[in-house]
Design a protein around this motif. Structure first.
Motif, mmCIF file in Angstrom:
data_model
loop_
_atom_site.group_PDB
_atom_site.id
_atom_site.type_symbol
_atom_site.label_atom_id
_atom_site.label_comp_id
_atom_site.label_asym_id
_atom_site.label_seq_id
_atom_site.Cartn_x
_atom_site.Cartn_y
_atom_site.Cartn_z
ATOM 1 N N GLU A 144 61.080 38.598 44.076
ATOM 2 C CA GLU A 144 60.692 39.000 45.431
ATOM 3 C C GLU A 144 61.884 39.514 46.243
ATOM 4 N N VAL A 145 63.111 39.159 45.844
ATOM 5 C CA VAL A 145 64.285 39.641 46.588
ATOM 6 C C VAL A 145 64.893 40.885 45.945
ATOM 7 N N ALA A 146 64.307 41.362 44.848
ATOM 8 C CA ALA A 146 64.809 42.586 44.213
ATOM 9 C C ALA A 146 64.601 43.779 45.145
ATOM 10 N N ASP A 147 65.559 44.680 45.150
ATOM 11 C CA ASP A 147 65.395 45.933 45.887
ATOM 12 C C ASP A 147 64.577 46.933 45.087
ATOM 13 N N VAL A 148 64.729 46.898 43.775
ATOM 14 C CA VAL A 148 64.010 47.815 42.904
ATOM 15 C C VAL A 148 63.847 47.161 41.542
ATOM 16 N N VAL A 149 62.740 47.474 40.860
ATOM 17 C CA VAL A 149 62.506 47.016 39.497
ATOM 18 C C VAL A 149 62.274 48.256 38.632
ATOM 19 N N ASN A 175 65.296 45.049 35.715
ATOM 20 C CA ASN A 175 64.643 46.027 34.841
ATOM 21 C C ASN A 175 63.833 45.321 33.781
ATOM 22 N N VAL A 176 62.676 45.904 33.495
ATOM 23 C CA VAL A 176 61.709 45.295 32.582
ATOM 24 C C VAL A 176 61.241 46.351 31.582
ATOM 25 N N PRO A 177 61.363 46.082 30.281
ATOM 26 C CA PRO A 177 60.920 47.065 29.290
ATOM 27 C C PRO A 177 59.404 47.075 29.150
ATOM 28 N N LEU A 178 58.851 48.253 28.911
ATOM 29 C CA LEU A 178 57.443 48.379 28.544
ATOM 30 C C LEU A 178 57.376 48.383 27.028
ATOM 31 N N ILE A 179 56.624 47.441 26.459
ATOM 32 C CA ILE A 179 56.604 47.216 25.014
ATOM 33 C C ILE A 179 55.197 47.417 24.459
ATOM 34 N N PRO A 180 55.054 47.521 23.132
ATOM 35 C CA PRO A 180 53.728 47.762 22.548
ATOM 36 C C PRO A 180 52.642 46.804 23.023
ATOM 37 N N GLU A 181 52.975 45.532 23.254
ATOM 38 C CA GLU A 181 51.970 44.578 23.737
ATOM 39 C C GLU A 181 51.413 45.005 25.090
ATOM 40 N N ASP A 182 52.267 45.587 25.944
ATOM 41 C CA ASP A 182 51.800 46.086 27.239
ATOM 42 C C ASP A 182 50.847 47.253 27.046
ATOM 43 N N PHE A 183 51.136 48.112 26.076
ATOM 44 C CA PHE A 183 50.269 49.259 25.825
ATOM 45 C C PHE A 183 48.925 48.802 25.255
ATOM 46 N N ASP A 184 48.951 47.752 24.423
ATOM 47 C CA ASP A 184 47.697 47.217 23.883
ATOM 48 C C ASP A 184 46.816 46.655 24.995
ATOM 49 N N ARG A 185 47.447 45.955 25.962
ATOM 50 C CA ARG A 185 46.687 45.390 27.085
ATOM 51 C C ARG A 185 46.247 46.477 28.053
ATOM 52 N N GLY A 186 47.059 47.524 28.161
ATOM 53 C CA GLY A 186 46.717 48.638 29.034
ATOM 54 C C GLY A 186 47.142 48.474 30.468
ATOM 55 N N PHE A 187 48.002 47.481 30.748
ATOM 56 C CA PHE A 187 48.491 47.329 32.116
ATOM 57 C C PHE A 187 49.903 46.774 32.115
ATOM 58 N N LEU A 188 50.523 46.809 33.282
ATOM 59 C CA LEU A 188 51.898 46.360 33.421
ATOM 60 C C LEU A 188 52.052 44.894 33.043
ATOM 61 N N PRO A 189 53.261 44.480 32.643
ATOM 62 C CA PRO A 189 53.503 43.060 32.415
ATOM 63 C C PRO A 189 53.095 42.254 33.651
ATOM 64 N N PRO A 190 52.419 41.121 33.446
ATOM 65 C CA PRO A 190 51.917 40.325 34.589
ATOM 66 C C PRO A 190 52.982 39.991 35.614
ATOM 67 N N MET A 191 54.235 39.798 35.193
ATOM 68 C CA MET A 191 55.298 39.441 36.124
ATOM 69 C C MET A 191 55.546 40.517 37.170
ATOM 70 N N LEU A 192 55.103 41.764 36.875
ATOM 71 C CA LEU A 192 55.380 42.869 37.784
ATOM 72 C C LEU A 192 54.259 43.127 38.786
ATOM 73 N N LYS A 193 53.094 42.562 38.569
ATOM 74 C CA LYS A 193 51.942 42.890 39.421
ATOM 75 C C LYS A 193 52.209 42.678 40.906
ATOM 76 N N PRO A 194 52.834 41.551 41.301
ATOM 77 C CA PRO A 194 53.057 41.373 42.751
ATOM 78 C C PRO A 194 54.126 42.309 43.325
ATOM 79 N N PHE A 195 54.864 42.990 42.448
ATOM 80 C CA PHE A 195 56.017 43.767 42.915
ATOM 81 C C PHE A 195 55.905 45.244 42.544
ATOM 82 N N LYS A 196 54.671 45.712 42.391
ATOM 83 C CA LYS A 196 54.465 47.081 41.917
ATOM 84 C C LYS A 196 55.076 48.113 42.869
ATOM 85 N N LYS A 197 55.088 47.814 44.161
ATOM 86 C CA LYS A 197 55.643 48.761 45.122
ATOM 87 C C LYS A 197 57.158 48.917 44.967
ATOM 88 N N LYS A 198 57.795 47.952 44.319
ATOM 89 C CA LYS A 198 59.236 48.029 44.094
ATOM 90 C C LYS A 198 59.569 48.709 42.772
#
Length: 272
Positions: A144-149, A175-198
């Motif tokens: 939540e204190v990150a300026d950018v992700v 920084n967070v890598p997008l990996i094959p498991e994310d592509f299989d699920r079809g959405f961003l890693p759950p940890m990023l959902k609250p911080f999508k605007k960043k």
């Protein structure tokens, strides 16, 4: 012309002289040999640098280019008569500004004053520590204190860009890598959902990505051009669906990428 030498001489770290000098040299079709000589703060060191410059002039048969950020007049007077083409940045820029502002500069050696009480310096150290802790998705703590992700496939330039933002601008960049498991699920890693605007995305040309990955894991599926094409396509599609701004790092320098991120995510950091 590919064999000239360029000296960057300073009584501090030499970073200012080198950064400015490189910007100037980039305007010319030359491939210079870089020689940084920091902390030239005594007469003995100055004479040693002069001997080195003169030796290079003899060896190469041409004048080396010399960019200087020195404030001590005695040391300047030792180096100025060298057999290089000297560009004195203090005389070129500081003295005209002294005249313009009708005041003397502090002629402080180096970029920083007392780092122990320098708030900007401490902010940068704090940002570097944060960025290292949150490199490659290692931690979701305090996002939540990150300026950018930064998000993107592995080896698209997220880590060096994050560190540059932290070191140069005091930006807390995870920084967070997008990996094959994310592509299989079809959405961003759950940890990023609250911080999508960043979030800000980096992508890369698949052929270049394959080349970079082959240096790390030769002849692997991870580095294959087919896999790289798949991952890049999936990552770009995901960022498009999620409304995340992104750019390609293929032909851009870290400085260009960082400036674009600051412009889009933290424009206030471009004014300080």
């Amino acid at each position: 012309m590919t064999d000239c030498s360029v000296f960057f001489i300073s009584d501090g770290t030499g970073i200012t002289a080198e950064t400015f000098g490189n910007s100037i040299m980039a305007q010319f079709a030359v491939k210079p040999r870089h020689v940084r000589r920091p902390f030239i703060d005594t007469a003995d060191k100055a004479f040693q640098v002069v001997r080195e410059i003169n030796a290079v002039a003899d060896r190469e048969g041409k004048r080396p280019i010399v960019f200087m950020t020195l404030v001590d007049e005695d040391i300047l007077n030792i180096i100025r008569p060298c057999r290089g083409k000297v560009f004195d940045m203090i005389k070129t820029f500081v003295e005209p500004l002294e005249e313009e502002f009708a005041m003397k500069s502090n002629h402080r050696v180096g970029r920083f004053s007392d780092v122990a009480v320098d708030r900007e310096y401490n902010d940068r150290i704090e940002a570097i520590n944060f960025t290292l802790e949150h490199d490659d998705g290692q931690s979701a703590r305090n996002l939540e204190v990150a300026d950018v992700v930064l998000v993107g496939v592995s080896r698209s330039g997220k880590t060096p860009t994050s560190l540059y933002l932290a070191m140069q601008h005091g930006v807390k960049a995870a920084n967070v890598p997008l990996i094959p498991e994310d592509f299989d699920r079809g959405f961003l890693p759950p940890m990023l959902k609250p911080f999508k605007k960043k979030c800000f995305g980096l992508t890369i040309d698949p052929a270049r990505l394959s080349q970079i990955r082959n240096e790390r894991r030769p002849n692997s599926k991870y580095a294959s051009i087919e896999n790289c094409r798949f991952e890049v396509q999936q990552a770009e599609s995901m960022m498009r669906r999620e409304g995340i701004s992104w750019l390609s790092s293929t032909h851009k320098s870290i400085e260009e990428i960082a400036t674009t991120i600051l412009r889009d995510i933290r424009p206030d950091r471009l004014i300080y």
